[in-house]
Design an enzyme around this catalytic site. Structure first.
Site, short mmCIF file in Angstrom:
data_model
loop_
_atom_site.label_atom_id
_atom_site.label_comp_id
_atom_site.label_asym_id
_atom_site.label_seq_id
_atom_site.Cartn_x
_atom_site.Cartn_y
_atom_site.Cartn_z
N GLU A 1 -3.76 1.77 -7.37
CA GLU A 1 -4.20 2.90 -6.55
C GLU A 1 -3.31 4.10 -6.83
O GLU A 1 -2.18 4.18 -6.30
CB GLU A 1 -4.08 2.55 -5.07
CG GLU A 1 -4.96 1.43 -4.60
CD GLU A 1 -5.27 1.55 -3.11
OE1 GLU A 1 -6.44 1.64 -2.77
OE2 GLU A 1 -4.31 1.58 -2.32
N HIS B 1 0.86 -1.20 0.00
CA HIS B 1 0.00 0.00 0.00
C HIS B 1 0.89 1.25 0.00
O HIS B 1 1.94 1.27 0.66
CB HIS B 1 -0.91 -0.02 1.23
CG HIS B 1 -2.01 0.99 1.15
ND1 HIS B 1 -1.79 2.34 1.32
CD2 HIS B 1 -3.33 0.86 0.89
CE1 HIS B 1 -2.94 2.98 1.18
NE2 HIS B 1 -3.90 2.11 0.92
P1 PGA Z 1 -9.82 5.85 0.06
O1 PGA Z 1 -8.59 4.89 0.44
O2 PGA Z 1 -10.93 4.99 -0.44
O3 PGA Z 1 -10.14 6.54 1.36
O4 PGA Z 1 -9.33 6.79 -0.98
C1 PGA Z 1 -8.24 3.83 -0.40
C2 PGA Z 1 -7.03 3.12 0.12
O5 PGA Z 1 -6.24 3.70 0.89
O6 PGA Z 1 -6.81 1.97 -0.23
#
Ligand code: PGA
Length: 252
Positions: free
Chosen positions: A174, A101
């Site tokens: 992401e 992450h």
């Molecule tokens: P968010 O976070 O949906 O609050 O943007 C996503 C994540 O950190 O995986």
């Protein structure tokens, strides 16, 4: 990919305390079971490490609700104060583990080598990895995003190839600038990224073994549009996952 494999991964980070996590799950257990029970998707709850065991126990008989860890150690055993091993995570009833992450890559200086070591432990212990890859805003602006993502995916693929070629793998794209900001890239852009990831991953695993997830500001309003992304197999959800009503709207 069959729709029954569609995943809603809810990453609670440390937004809930231990007591808040238990209360949320106790209060919403029946409703979570109900919204997961159509059988065409699964919900993966990722609480912080302290409540993993209890939450795994609570949902033991819920076939479409799984539990995942947000992190694990690069070590399996030994003198590593404060660490939690993938072995223990698998023993307490977790099926998934998030790795890579951006909050760990950036906030805890985890580079591709560290992530590769964690991924190795995840695979060796029979957990399904949710491998997060992403690009920063400056990489995006300098049109260097795809290269940055490819590098992260290639590094993960080397481990997969060596350790567990045919395991089920989730790769979550992401963009760093989308996490917690309300900004979401165009569907077309996410499709291009998935295509690039798919090109690399198809060299080491059959297409059916890889799930493509999108994460970053997914909410109850944009989810219908995001579900139209070609090839998408699920979402990684942060803030919206703190509210049951929002989870319900996202999932149903
Ligand atoms: P968010 O976070 O949906 O609050 O943007 C996503 C994540 O950190 O995986």
């Amino acid at each position: 990919m069959e729709s029954s494999n569609f995943l809603y991964v809810i990453n609670w980070k440390i937004q809930f305390s231990f007591k808040e996590t238990l209360l949320f799950c106790w209060n919403h257990k029946k409703k979570l079971d109900r919204i997961s029970h159509s059988g065409d998707h699964k919900i993966v709850l990722c609480p912080s490490i302290d409540s993993l065991y209890l939450i795994a126990q609570l949902f033991e008989d819920s076939p479409y609700i799984c539990v995942g860890a947000q992190n694990c150690s690069i070590y399996e055993k030994g003198e590593y104060t404060g660490e939690v091993s993938a072995l223990s995570i698998s023993q307490i009833g977790c099926e998934y583990c998030i790795v890579g992450h951006s909050e760990r890559r950036i906030g805890f200086s985890e580079n591709d080598e560290v992530i590769a070591l964690k991924l190795e432990k995840i695979l060796q212990n029979g957990l399904q990895p949710i491998i997060c890859v992403g690009n920063t805003e400056s990489q995006y602006e300098q049109k260097n995003s795809i290269n940055a993502i490819k590098k992260q995916v290639s590094s993960a693929c080397k481990v997969i190839q060596r350790v567990a070629q045919y395991s089920k793998i989730c790769i979550a794209y992401e963009p760093v600038w989308s996490i917690g900001t309300g900004i979401v890239p165009e569907n077309k852009y996410i499709e291009t990224v998935f295509e690039q990831i798919g090109e690399i991953s198809s060299k080491i695993a059959p297409k059916s073994a890889i799930s493509f997830l999108y994460g970053g500001s997914v909410n109850e309003e944009n989810v219908v549009h995001l579900k139209e992304i070609y090839g998408i197999n699920g979402f990684l959800i942060g803030r919206a996952g703190l509210n049951f009503k929002k989870i319900e709207k996202i999932v149903t």
